[in-house]
Design an enzyme around this catalytic site. Structure first.
Site, short mmCIF file in Angstrom:
data_model
loop_
_atom_site.label_atom_id
_atom_site.label_comp_id
_atom_site.label_asym_id
_atom_site.label_seq_id
_atom_site.Cartn_x
_atom_site.Cartn_y
_atom_site.Cartn_z
N ASP A 136 1.88 53.84 48.56
CA ASP A 136 2.80 54.17 49.64
C ASP A 136 4.14 53.45 49.48
O ASP A 136 4.17 52.25 49.19
CB ASP A 136 2.15 53.75 50.97
CG ASP A 136 3.05 54.03 52.16
OD1 ASP A 136 3.27 55.21 52.46
OD2 ASP A 136 3.54 53.06 52.78
N GLU A 169 -9.36 50.20 32.71
CA GLU A 169 -10.70 49.66 32.47
C GLU A 169 -11.79 50.57 33.05
O GLU A 169 -12.94 50.51 32.64
CB GLU A 169 -10.84 48.27 33.09
CG GLU A 169 -9.96 47.20 32.47
CD GLU A 169 -10.09 45.88 33.21
OE1 GLU A 169 -11.15 45.65 33.83
OE2 GLU A 169 -9.11 45.09 33.21
#
Length: 538
Positions: free
Chosen positions: A208, A263
């Protein structure tokens, strides 16, 4: 029904994906308090899957005092009781994944709520462990704020705190103190938040107001806008925002975020980048394979008119140059008035809904479909006594506010609250929304709802529309003609946004080649009727 791409595709799942935005307060209430909740979203996931979208983005549901309805986070790693519990979220996630839907959640890294434990500690004194986790500055010798920065929601970006004998910074409400992302400890705390949700199984993040996350550490005054705009509703609009936001170090932090996401596999990341000239920041935030995947601007969200030139100009900024990020596009959302009312007010409701959605699904990038756009919901008018949006209340009647796009989803035509809740909703049902309810449109084969399902299936089945390049053939006034091409496949898209018949050099197409047609005439006719579009394989 899921439109998940072929697992053998060379592209990550998110590239070209259609994302459906959910504003949880207004989607479905299941506990009778008039506010939507996570269990309500879970209850309606079958509807979302039936649209043929690839994933959902859920606006904030975290612990919050709700002064800005969830964008003021008091605990990044828990669910606010109004929305449910972490167990409810886990069930939502499991059900969405079972339906083939990816789940993207909001992250608010520029600021927290003043009710957050981090801020409670930070404001106690100037020597505590989190004293530098927020942005504190001494007053000028005359007691006035440290500089001239102005907040988005009105007034200075500084509020006095007697405990520290200092001002703290906030780009939005005073109850949304600015996090100090120049502090590596704060960056690590936010990375830990991201890991918390990745470990739970989320598939991506929408970041945001990302360009508000870092600021000029020298706290220089912003220059005045020149020429000064007229009839402003807030002092914020009188400045060039070169120092209170958009610091060039932000991409360094984004590289840390991307490394964590990598990851976990193909995690989608998309940034909201507000502002009048966001392109430079969008490019920096999405460059190469070490930053975010995507970003979207407000090119369309606040546009009062839809023109062919504006579409071509916006798309031409994202043509696939080396190391260029992948764009995303939204025409409506929880902050912006609904596009059908901004662009085609007075036009037949079925045509305007189909025209806007067809364009959104034809653009190069990720379409973000806001809840209710599949029904063609128009902007609601909210009387002052029912307003909830703090910006609208503060600036009444000068700003339209955000509440008109946040009204509850109409699921059933019958009943006082259209199946959204058994209690009076936190915002009223929008005018005319009951007649556009889901159950009404389910029974109509030519409804906006049926059209969006067909459109999603067309896009999912077309590599050209999902991944392809874009090339503009004709851009003139209300006429827009472009090709989307991928490998040896090309799709032609022609639109007329105006009320006058136009002529375009469109290719001849057999009925079997025409994928989508709205208000169009003969297959080989070069004329393009008013308010029409055609999507065809070449």
């Amino acid at each position: 029904m899921s439109n998940a791409p072929n697992p053998q595709s060379p592209h990550p799942w998110w590239k070209g994906a259609v994302i459906y935005q959910i504003y949880p307060r207004s989607y479905q209430d299941t506990n009778g308090d008039g506010v939507g909740d996570l269990n309500g979203i879970t209850q309606r996931l079958d509807h979302i899957a039936s649209l043929g979208v690839d994933g959902i983005w859920i606006s904030p549901f975290f612990t919050s005092p709700m002064k800005d309805f969830g964008y003021d986070v008091a605990d990044y790693c828990d669910v606010d009781t109004v929305f449910g519990t972490l167990d409810d979220f886990d069930r939502l996630l499991e059900r969405a994944h079972a339906l083939g839907l990816k789940v993207i959640i909001d992250q608010v890294y520029a600021h927290s709520s003043d009710a957050h434990a981090w801020f409670a500690e930070s404001r106690q004194d100037r020597t505590n462990a989190r004293a530098d986790w927020y942005v504190w500055k001494d007053p000028k010798p005359d007691g006035t704020p440290p500089n001239n920065w102005q907040a988005v929601f009105g007034g200075p970006s500084w509020t006095w705190d007697a405990r520290r004998q200092q001002y703290f910074m906030h780009n939005f409400l005073p109850s949304q103190p600015q996090l100090n992302l120049h502090n590596p400890e704060v960056q690590q705390a936010l990375i830990d938040v991201m890991r918390f949700w990745l470990d739970r199984g989320v598939d991506g993040f929408r970041l945001d107001a990302l360009n508000f996350s870092l600021f000029d550490p020298e706290f220089r005054d912003n220059p005045a806008r020149s020429p000064a705009p007229r009839n402003v509703s807030r002092p914020f609009d009188l400045q060039e925002h070169v120092h209170n936001q958009s610091h060039p170090d932000l991409p360094v932090f984004l590289r840390r975020l991307r490394a964590v996401m990598d990851e976990y596999g193909d995690i989608f990341s998309v940034a909201e980048v507000p502002g009048p000239q966001p392109l430079k920041e969008m490019r920096a935030y999405t460059e190469g394979e070490t930053h975010l995947n995507s970003a979207y601007s407000f090119d369309f969200l606040y546009a009062k008119r839809l023109s062919a030139g504006a579409v071509a100009a916006s798309q031409s900024n994202w043509l696939g140059a080396p190391d260029e990020g992948w764009p995303s596009w939204a025409f409506s959302n929880h902050d912006a008035p609904r596009c059908v009312s901004r662009w085609f007010d007075g036009v037949d409701e079925s045509i305007r809904t189909k025209l806007t959605n067809a364009l959104l699904f034809c653009l190069r990038g990720n379409p973000i479909l806001y809840q209710g756009e599949e029904l063609g919901l128009p902007q609601a008018e909210i009387p002052f006594e029912d307003l909830q949006d703090p910006e609208a209340i503060a600036n009444w009647p000068r700003t339209l506010g955000r509440d008109g796009a946040r009204t509850p989803m109409p699921w059933f035509e019958a009943g006082p609250y259209c199946g959204f809740s058994e209690a009076r909703p936190w915002l009223p049902i929008g005018q005319g929304h009951a007649a556009r309810a889901v159950d009404v449109q389910e029974a109509e084969p030519n409804s906006a709802l049926a059209f969006i399902r067909h459109l999603a299936a067309v896009r999912s089945g077309s590599d050209a529309l999902r991944y392809g390049d874009i090339a503009f053939q004709e851009v003139s006034g209300d006429l827009l003609l472009f090709h989307r091409s991928y490998e040896n496949k090309t799709v032609e898209c022609v639109f007329n946004f105006g009320d006058t018949e136009l002529t375009a050099p469109i290719a001849g197409a057999s009925p079997e080649q025409i994928l989508v047609s709205v208000g169009f005439g003969g297959a080989a006719d070069k004329s393009v009727p008013p308010f029409s579009c055609r999507i065809a394989r070449l």
